[in-house]
Design an enzyme around this catalytic site. Structure first.
Site, PDB file in Angstrom:
ATOM      1  N   SER A 164       3.786  -8.009   3.061  1.00  0.00           N
ATOM      2  CA  SER A 164       4.462  -7.621   1.826  1.00  0.00           C
ATOM      3  C   SER A 164       5.947  -7.996   1.906  1.00  0.00           C
ATOM      4  CB  SER A 164       4.264  -6.115   1.595  1.00  0.00           C
ATOM      5  OG  SER A 164       4.590  -5.764   0.285  1.00  0.00           O
ATOM      6  N   ARG A 234       7.214   6.387  -6.628  1.00  0.00           N
ATOM      7  CA  ARG A 234       6.218   6.142  -5.581  1.00  0.00           C
ATOM      8  C   ARG A 234       4.804   6.121  -6.157  1.00  0.00           C
ATOM      9  NH1 ARG A 234       5.148   3.864  -0.693  1.00  0.00           N
ATOM     10  NH2 ARG A 234       3.631   5.072   0.490  1.00  0.00           N
ATOM     11  N   ASP A 335      -5.954  -8.349  -3.607  1.00  0.00           N
ATOM     12  CA  ASP A 335      -4.525  -8.011  -3.717  1.00  0.00           C
ATOM     13  C   ASP A 335      -4.002  -8.538  -5.042  1.00  0.00           C
ATOM     14  OD1 ASP A 335      -1.798  -7.654  -3.485  1.00  0.00           O
ATOM     15  OD2 ASP A 335      -1.615  -8.628  -1.538  1.00  0.00           O
ATOM     16  N   HIS A 368      -3.817  -4.601  -1.854  1.00  0.00           N
ATOM     17  CA  HIS A 368      -2.634  -5.066  -1.132  1.00  0.00           C
ATOM     18  C   HIS A 368      -2.478  -4.385   0.226  1.00  0.00           C
ATOM     19  CE1 HIS A 368       1.394  -6.587  -0.513  1.00  0.00           C
ATOM     20  NE2 HIS A 368       1.860  -5.356  -0.382  1.00  0.00           N
ATOM     21  N   ASP A 369      -2.751  -3.115   0.295  1.00  0.00           N
ATOM     22  CA  ASP A 369      -2.555  -2.360   1.539  1.00  0.00           C
ATOM     23  C   ASP A 369      -3.585  -2.694   2.610  1.00  0.00           C
ATOM     24  OD1 ASP A 369      -0.231  -1.066   1.107  1.00  0.00           O
ATOM     25  OD2 ASP A 369      -1.080   0.932   0.812  1.00  0.00           O
TER      26      ASP A 369
END
Length: 404
Positions: A164, A234, A335, A368-369
């Site tokens: 990232s 967040r 992602d 993505h994570d």
């Protein structure tokens, strides 16, 4: 994960002076010139190391952390008490084997875990910088890391790896200092921040600045913290780290501790409770002004723009030859924050200069994570690439070296 319907409670400011780890004090004689034109110095970088540096100083691996990460790669986090954030990747017997490599991870400048940033005192006043901290960029972060690496007496990094925003730093390292990087592993990243990603960041920043407790960025002086705005920022960002299949598998439309909806605005659904928990836990360990600065740094990143508008130029040496850095580019099929097309653009630019590059798109629905989660194929790919680079670099496994 303990779901909660309660709003975020005020968190105490992080006492960065009491955090464990190393500190390097840099820029006293020659300050760091930032892209915005300001000078930063003297300034502090907080960092951790794992493993041992070999006699030739050729086995150093720099781990670059993501947006809200820090330098506690393996250590238990001093604020949250959670395990290190990349224990699947780094450690004894892991792809980045600390029995073999000397691993360094620094908290980026602009961060809030001990490196120079808006939370830290301005040497000129003794008060927290707040919004007086200069605007920083990804290249600024990397220049500060370069000063740290030189401070540690290392001329060339065996590998730079990160996902990232960490992947942006990897690309910047490889293009700004190709002579100082033997191999590079940019993961789930891009050569520039997309309009969609800038838009998500703007939503987060506006949520923070709309919180009355932000107080124009002077909340440290006011004795407040914009925890509600930071929590919302967040929550919005966390959605982008996941994928719809992963969210559906984990939560579906299941209700949270109830049999039917309330016809109100409590967290009826499990996914709502999950996001509220993510927001609440985040404000315990992060500084709102740091969030503004770091998201802005990602927004400004555009490697092609900085090289005449052509991405492949970023990977050319001044004499026209292609970069000598060996690359392994990794993306994840689900992602949508940094889709595979972004990684392919980097690979195509590297191909254009005949660079040594391999590319893998890992098939996963974890979004993505995924680079932080259990993805065996991903770790096998990284392990294989690093092993191959180690042979080319002449790095002998410690056990083999001990038996010769």
């Amino acid at each position: 994960m303990p779901p909660s319907d309660t709003p975020a409670a005020p968190a105490r400011p992080i006492d960065t002076a009491a955090l464990p780890g190393h500190r390097a004090h840099l820029g006293a004689g020659a300050p760091l010139r930032l892209d915005c034109g300001a000078d930063l110095g003297p300034f502090t970088i907080a960092y951790q190391t794992y493993g041992a540096l070999n006699a030739d100083r050729t086995n150093a691996v720099l781990v670059c952390h993501a947006l809200t990460g820090d330098h506690y790669v393996l250590d238990r986090h001093p604020v949250t008490g959670k395990d290190g954030w990349w224990e699947r990747m780094v450690g004894p017997g892991r792809p980045v084997d600390t029995d073999r490599y000397f691993v360094i991870c620094s908290n980026i400048i602009g961060g809030c875990m001990g490196s120079a940033g808006p939370l830290e005192p301005d040497p000129a006043t003794g008060e927290p910088y707040g919004l007086n901290f200069p605007v920083i960029t990804i290249p600024d972060m990397v220049r500060a890391q370069k000063m740290l690496i030189e401070h540690l007496g290392i001329k060339q990094l065996f590998c730079v790896i990160g996902g990232s925003m960490g992947g942006m730093q990897v690309l910047e390292w490889a293009t700004a200092y190709p002579e100082s990087v033997f191999s590079a592993i940019p993961i789930a990243t891009a050569s520039r921040h997309s309009a969609q990603n800038i838009a998500f960041h703007e939503v987060g920043r506006q949520a923070i600045m709309a919180d009355p407790d932000w107080a124009g960025g002077t909340y440290h002086r006011q004795g407040t913290r914009p925890h509600r705005g930071l929590a919302v920022a967040r929550m919005a960002a966390h959605i982008t780290y996941l994928s719809e299949p992963a969210l559906h598998r984990k939560f579906g439309r299941n209700l949270q501790n109830r049999e039917r909806v309330t016809y109100g605005f409590d967290a009826d659904f499990q996914v709502e409770s999950y996001l509220r928990h993510q927001g609440i836990s985040f404000v315990e360990r992060f500084d709102a002004n740091s969030y503004l600065y770091i998201t802005r740094a990602m927004d400004y990143f555009d490697l092609a723009r900085d090289h005449g508008g052509t991405l492949s130029n970023a990977f050319r040496l001044p004499d026209g030859r292609g970069t000598p850095v060996r690359f392994c580019v990794v993306s994840f099929s689900s992602d949508w924050l940094f889709p595979t097309a972004e990684s392919r653009a980097v690979v195509h630019a590297l191909n254009a200069v005949a660079a040594n590059v391999s590319f893998v798109e890992v098939q996963t629905d974890k979004g993505h994570d995924a680079f932080l989660l259990d993805e065996p194929e991903f770790y096998q790919v990284v392990h294989g690439f690093i092993e191959g680079c180690a042979r080319h670099r002449g790095l002998i496994p410690r056990r083999s070296a001990q038996t010769t």
